[in-house]
Design a protein around this motif. Structure first.
Motif, PDB file in Angstrom:
ATOM      1  N   GLN A 159      60.614 -60.883  -3.895  1.00 59.31           N
ATOM      2  CA  GLN A 159      59.931 -59.723  -3.306  1.00 59.31           C
ATOM      3  C   GLN A 159      60.812 -59.156  -2.203  1.00 59.31           C
ATOM      4  N   GLY A 160      62.053 -58.798  -2.579  1.00 59.31           N
ATOM      5  CA  GLY A 160      63.042 -58.390  -1.596  1.00 59.31           C
ATOM      6  C   GLY A 160      62.790 -57.058  -0.948  1.00 59.31           C
ATOM      7  N   THR A 161      61.907 -56.222  -1.505  1.00 61.39           N
ATOM      8  CA  THR A 161      61.685 -54.903  -0.905  1.00 61.39           C
ATOM      9  C   THR A 161      60.438 -54.877  -0.030  1.00 61.39           C
ATOM     10  N   LEU A 162      59.290 -55.272  -0.558  1.00 60.97           N
ATOM     11  CA  LEU A 162      58.058 -55.195   0.227  1.00 60.97           C
ATOM     12  C   LEU A 162      57.904 -56.359   1.203  1.00 60.97           C
ATOM     13  N   TYR A 163      58.382 -57.546   0.844  1.00 64.08           N
ATOM     14  CA  TYR A 163      58.208 -58.714   1.702  1.00 64.08           C
ATOM     15  C   TYR A 163      59.489 -59.102   2.437  1.00 64.08           C
ATOM     16  N   GLY A 164      60.633 -58.854   1.835  1.00 65.79           N
ATOM     17  CA  GLY A 164      61.885 -59.028   2.559  1.00 65.79           C
ATOM     18  C   GLY A 164      62.316 -60.462   2.711  1.00 65.79           C
ATOM     19  N   ARG A 165      62.529 -60.875   3.950  1.00 60.12           N
ATOM     20  CA  ARG A 165      63.169 -62.154   4.265  1.00 60.12           C
ATOM     21  C   ARG A 165      62.399 -63.329   3.664  1.00 60.12           C
ATOM     22  N   ASN A 166      63.149 -64.265   3.153  1.00 56.98           N
ATOM     23  CA  ASN A 166      62.623 -65.546   2.710  1.00 56.98           C
ATOM     24  C   ASN A 166      61.541 -65.425   1.644  1.00 56.98           C
ATOM     25  N   ASP A 441      49.852 -41.283 -16.904  1.00 55.65           N
ATOM     26  CA  ASP A 441      49.826 -42.653 -17.402  1.00 55.65           C
ATOM     27  C   ASP A 441      51.170 -43.364 -17.341  1.00 55.65           C
ATOM     28  N   VAL A 442      52.238 -42.666 -17.026  1.00 58.53           N
ATOM     29  CA  VAL A 442      53.575 -43.256 -16.995  1.00 58.53           C
ATOM     30  C   VAL A 442      54.176 -43.055 -15.616  1.00 58.53           C
ATOM     31  N   ARG A 443      54.634 -44.160 -14.998  1.00 63.77           N
ATOM     32  CA  ARG A 443      55.176 -44.097 -13.644  1.00 63.77           C
ATOM     33  C   ARG A 443      56.530 -44.802 -13.576  1.00 63.77           C
ATOM     34  N   LEU A 444      57.436 -44.222 -12.818  1.00 66.78           N
ATOM     35  CA  LEU A 444      58.732 -44.816 -12.522  1.00 66.78           C
ATOM     36  C   LEU A 444      58.802 -45.057 -11.024  1.00 66.78           C
ATOM     37  N   SER A 445      59.428 -46.151 -10.625  1.00 65.70           N
ATOM     38  CA  SER A 445      59.504 -46.445  -9.191  1.00 65.70           C
ATOM     39  C   SER A 445      60.844 -47.069  -8.842  1.00 65.70           C
ATOM     40  N   VAL A 446      61.296 -46.811  -7.628  1.00 54.49           N
ATOM     41  CA  VAL A 446      62.476 -47.448  -7.064  1.00 54.49           C
ATOM     42  C   VAL A 446      62.128 -47.863  -5.640  1.00 54.49           C
ATOM     43  N   GLY A 447      62.691 -48.971  -5.215  1.00 50.20           N
ATOM     44  CA  GLY A 447      62.462 -49.454  -3.863  1.00 50.20           C
ATOM     45  C   GLY A 447      63.722 -50.065  -3.301  1.00 50.20           C
ATOM     46  N   ALA A 448      63.839 -50.085  -1.980  1.00 49.11           N
ATOM     47  CA  ALA A 448      65.028 -50.646  -1.334  1.00 49.11           C
ATOM     48  C   ALA A 448      64.653 -51.167   0.042  1.00 49.11           C
ATOM     49  N   ARG A 449      65.458 -52.121   0.513  1.00 50.76           N
ATOM     50  CA  ARG A 449      65.245 -52.693   1.843  1.00 50.76           C
ATOM     51  C   ARG A 449      66.613 -53.078   2.413  1.00 50.76           C
ATOM     52  N   GLN A 450      66.839 -52.725   3.651  1.00 48.09           N
ATOM     53  CA  GLN A 450      68.047 -53.150   4.372  1.00 48.09           C
ATOM     54  C   GLN A 450      67.604 -54.086   5.479  1.00 48.09           C
ATOM     55  N   THR A 451      68.158 -55.296   5.461  1.00 45.11           N
ATOM     56  CA  THR A 451      67.795 -56.333   6.431  1.00 45.11           C
ATOM     57  C   THR A 451      69.002 -56.691   7.281  1.00 45.11           C
ATOM     58  N   TRP A 452      68.764 -56.815   8.590  1.00 46.46           N
ATOM     59  CA  TRP A 452      69.767 -57.316   9.534  1.00 46.46           C
ATOM     60  C   TRP A 452      69.161 -58.541  10.224  1.00 46.46           C
ATOM     61  N   GLU A 453      69.899 -59.631  10.226  1.00 44.59           N
ATOM     62  CA  GLU A 453      69.368 -60.858  10.800  1.00 44.59           C
ATOM     63  C   GLU A 453      70.411 -61.519  11.696  1.00 44.59           C
ATOM     64  N   ASP A 454      70.010 -61.823  12.937  1.00 53.17           N
ATOM     65  CA  ASP A 454      70.861 -62.521  13.893  1.00 53.17           C
ATOM     66  C   ASP A 454      70.271 -63.900  14.140  1.00 53.17           C
ATOM     67  N   PHE A 533      71.323 -55.735   1.497  1.00 54.23           N
ATOM     68  CA  PHE A 533      70.597 -54.638   0.873  1.00 54.23           C
ATOM     69  C   PHE A 533      69.958 -55.176  -0.406  1.00 54.23           C
ATOM     70  N   THR A 534      68.634 -55.115  -0.504  1.00 54.01           N
ATOM     71  CA  THR A 534      67.927 -55.545  -1.702  1.00 54.01           C
ATOM     72  C   THR A 534      67.202 -54.348  -2.310  1.00 54.01           C
ATOM     73  N   TRP A 535      66.977 -54.390  -3.609  1.00 54.29           N
ATOM     74  CA  TRP A 535      66.402 -53.211  -4.252  1.00 54.29           C
ATOM     75  C   TRP A 535      65.565 -53.605  -5.462  1.00 54.29           C
ATOM     76  N   GLU A 554      64.344 -56.786  -9.772  1.00 54.53           N
ATOM     77  CA  GLU A 554      64.267 -56.877  -8.308  1.00 54.53           C
ATOM     78  C   GLU A 554      65.205 -57.963  -7.807  1.00 54.53           C
ATOM     79  N   THR A 555      65.745 -57.744  -6.620  1.00 56.98           N
ATOM     80  CA  THR A 555      66.627 -58.725  -5.990  1.00 56.98           C
ATOM     81  C   THR A 555      65.965 -59.287  -4.749  1.00 56.98           C
TER      82      THR A 555
END
Length: 816
Positions: A159-166, A441-454, A533-535, A554-555
């Protein structure tokens, strides 16, 4: 109250009052409701058929059958009926999930075989755990929430886009009951059973006018130990208070606070003799539930040779080294929803704190920790309405965690280490999802997340090893079980180089002349930055109003971190840092209802590629120090399918069958482990890669990962029997899984053979379900199931922790 705690509480209150709020996800699927996600969710009964369940797994409320994602939802009533009081109990109700406990409070999560042995403060779970939308960072802080719940959602796959880390393998969402406006109501239940077990929990809902309400909930769970000496007992207390205010139809705020105390003496384990990883006739039997610290367990223990000490293990002094749990957790959070004509804005600020104080012999040796961790987080999202073909979601996330660990220790009698460290994490992310309805009735979707962690890490590890220089040292003194390293008088001669990246050798006149003690100290202070960057890309199609087809890619990613090591990066290709792990997942699924909502069949095919998995294990650095590194170990492939079926032949009968098939393999899996026995065996079921030296390089490529059974099946049935004076409900559940590896050494001693566990219950409800009384039996056939297996260092035996035996009892409840 500390300055940090005060600052966190003031910041949380300010954010709550500010009126900003977190938004629901625009997500996918045309049948979703526009209701904000913090609104209480009730299952709706389809006329003459299967219940519709509403979930928020995609950060929006939507019918589970219209959610284009693999997610299992378990209602609060079912969790209560199954006796779920901690995360490990979820294994029996969600086929894709395996949860067990390591030493102390550390929960180990595996979802479709993806997970890790995160049994210390240095490593993070690969499964994101969320309580009411708040990410809980420490795997040692994921208990204490399982009461007064609406449901638990298990989201499968990265769940690299909506939930992100870990969220490498997925996410677990625990959702509590929220206050109800304008209703004074309550519920109370009590349960008593064998092992002198009782559970008391309840909730009270109090209206404050017509625009506000309070809800209070609490639980106390206690039972005697399942092992022969009283280990595996439970003594937990929890409480939660929630305040809801809704001054208008477009604005709503919920503030929640909770506290939990975990007591008892913790998880026990049975020692099992295994030459080269195969159980011998002299091994203790797991069916007897003989704990290591019991008289029989100690008789076994003191009959086993202890590696370098030159003698058998000495008996464990009690009560000096008595295991215990005295862990405290609390938190406060706020969820605010503000609806506008173009979309919904929602913000969730939160603060959580954990204080760990425990000692354990679960892995076959002494482990203890006293630490404090706190986390502050805030997530904001804005989602447009579903009124237009193009729907958008934009969000931002901030998370800060600090852990102060003034004492952590391990003692195997001939080796001990003592740690004092501080760890910090600061994570920031921006994310979004765009959905385009090509047709209604037909949907296409794309999502992305950029994470920075120190991440930052500073601390000191002092390791001590006692070595017999002759064939035997029968009078050798084991290292005492103390909270500080014992003083060693005598002549001190430097070896291994200059401290702190070397060691000293002590000739103690109190020892036998043939016994020496080597000491090493590692001092570290490091900081690293990680970013990723996850998508995601997906498509879904409502073939009919009752049939959904979807596909996605999804990554996911989990940041790297630290461990103690004296390796010098200038002279070695290793140092005390591990790299991020990543995963890529392909999914094709279909959700279907047939025969007027009487039959439900959901199918998903998945293919995951896992890279640089992080594992923790016993190791050695280039300076000869025995350490517990976390390594990245190559590539893995996880593929299979899951079928979830529901059948309601009548209005009073419900049958379910959930089946998962998993084909999992490590394509490239190599790691190093100490050469503790002169190269005779590397202690695993894997061959060596090269000639043994100070350490082995072990090649486990081609092996099946732990906690990844080929087949997992959950069956259940419920029959309601109407009576003139109420209703009788019969429940039955069965959980099957094929042979499962419960350790990381790939040895026969770690295999849990295929098994079934069957539960049953009968409950009578008065008219309107105001009163209830019933009886239950869990694990009807008293099957002994191994949860984890740990190799005991410097020995020929392993220690296995077990899942609960047969439990039974009665329960009663009242609603008003």
């Amino acid at each position: 109250m500390s300055k940090l705690k005060l600052h966190g509480a003031i910041s949380l209150l300010a954010l709550s009052i500010s009126g900003t709020a977190m938004a629901q996800s625009a997500g996918q699927g045309g049948a979703a409701s526009a209701t904000p996600p913090s609104q209480p969710v009730a299952a709706e009964q389809a006329e003459g058929g299967i219940q519709d369940i509403v979930v928020t797994a995609q950060r929006r409320q939507e019918n589970l059958q219209r959610a284009a994602i693999a997610v299992s939802a378990v209602s609060g009533d079912m969790l209560k009926a199954a006796g779920v009081t901690n995360p490990t109990d979820l294994t029996a109700v969600v086929p894709a999930l395996q949860v067990s406990t390591a030493a102390g409070p550390y929960n180990l999560f595996y979802l479709r075989g993806v997970g890790n042995f995160n049994s210390n403060a240095f490593s993070d779970s690969a499964i994101a755990f969320n309580m009411d939308g708040v990410f809980v960072g420490r795997p040692s802080s994921t208990t204490g929430f399982f009461y007064d719940l609406e449901r638990v959602e298990v989201v499968k796959g990265p769940q690299g886009t909506l939930y992100g880390r870990n969220a490498t393998g997925g996410a677990i969402n625990v959702i509590s009951h929220k206050p109800d406006l304008g209703e004074f109501a309550g519920e109370f239940s009590a349960q008593y059973g064998n092992y002198d077990a009782f559970r008391i929990d309840g909730a009270l809902n109090v209206p404050l006018g017509d625009k506000a309400a309070l809800r209070f909930a609490g639980i106390h769970v206690k039972h005697d130990g399942y092992m022969n000496n009283g280990m595996d007992n439970q003594d937990d207390w929890g409480a939660r208070a929630s305040f809801l205010v809704k001054p208008s139809d477009t604005f709503k705020m919920v503030i929640s606070a909770d506290y939990f105390k975990q007591g008892g003496n913790g998880l026990g384990s049975t020692p099992r003799l295994a030459q080269n990883g195969v159980a011998t006739p002299a091994s203790l039997k797991v069916d007897d539930r003989i704990d290591l610290l019991s008289p029989a367990g100690q008789a076994f223990y003191t009959g086993q040779p202890n590696g370098t000490l030159g003698r058998n293990f000495a008996s464990i002094p009690l009560p000096q080294a008595q295991p215990y749990l005295n862990n405290h957790y609390w938190g406060i959070s706020s969820t605010i929803d503000w609806e506008t004509s173009v979309g919904t804005l929602t913000v969730i600020p939160a603060y959580r704190e954990a204080r760990l104080d425990y000692a354990s012999f679960t892995p076959g040796f002494y482990v203890a920790e006293k630490s404090k961790s706190n986390q502050t987080s805030i997530e904001s999202r804005f989602a447009t309405t579903d009124d237009f073909p193009v729907r958008a979601l934009l969000g931002a996330f901030y998370y800060k965690e600090d852990t102060n660990d003034p004492y952590s220790g391990v003692n195997t009698q001939n080796y001990a280490y003592y740690r004092n460290e501080r760890l910090s994490t600061e994570s920031k992310a921006i994310f979004g999802r765009l959905t385009y309805a090509v047709t209604p009735d037909v949907r296409l979707s794309v999502g992305a997340r950029q994470t920075w962690e120190d991440k930052g890490f500073s601390g000191t590890l002092r390791g001590i090893t006692r070595i017999c220089l002759t064939a035997a040292c029968p009078d050798a003194a084991p290292i005492p079980y103390t909270a500080t390293a014992p003083a060693v008088p005598g002549v001190v001669v430097p070896v291994f180089g200059t401290p702190p990246y070397g060691g000293i050798i002590s000739f103690n006149p109190d020892f036998s002349p043939a016994l020496i003690q080597t000491e090493g100290q590692i001092v570290t202070n490091d900081a690293r930055k990680f970013k990723k960057f996850t998508w995601r890309a997906g498509a879904d199609w409502d073939i009919t109003p009752q049939n959904l087809l979807y596909a996605s890619f999804e990554t996911g990613f989990k940041a790297g971190g630290f461990f103690y090591s004296a390796d010098n990066p200038a002279t070695s290709n290793k140092e005390g840092v591990y790299s991020p792990e990543t995963i890529s997942a392909f999914t094709i699924g279909s959700k279907n209802r047939f025969l007027d909502n009487r039959i439900q069949i959901n199918l998903e095919l998945f293919y995951w590629r896992y890279n640089n998995q992080q594992i923790a294990h016993l190791g050695v650095d280039s300076q000869g120090n025995i350490i517990f590194p976390i390594e990245n170990v190559g590539k893995g492939t996880y593929r299979g399918f899951e079928i979830e079926t529901r059948f309601a032949p009548t209005r009073t009968t419900t049958l379910t069958a959930d089946v998962q098939y998993l084909d999992a393999k490590y394509n490239n899996f190599q790691y190093t482990t100490p050469n503790l026995n002169g190269g005779l065996s590397n202690g695993t079921g894997c061959p060596n890669a090269g000639t043994p030296g100070l350490a082995y390089t072990v090649d486990c490529s081609g092996k099946r990962p732990p906690n990844s059974p080929t087949w997992t099946i959950n069956l259940s049935g419920q029959q309601q029997i109407p009576l003139s004076f109420g209703e009788l409900v019969l429940d039955a559940r069965g959980h099957y899984q094929s042979k499962t590896l419960t350790g990381l050494e790939f040895l026969p001693i770690e295999d849990q053979e295929a098994y079934w566990v069957v539960d049953g219950a009968v409950t009578f409800y008065s008219p309107g379900k105001r009163y209830s009384v019933g009886a239950f039996v869990n694990n009807v056939f008293d099957k002994t199931v191994i949860a984890n297996t740990f190799p005991t260092p410097f020995s020929n035996f392993y220690s296995s922790s077990l899942r609960p035996p047969r439990t039974y009892g009665i329960r009663a409840g009242v609603n008003f």
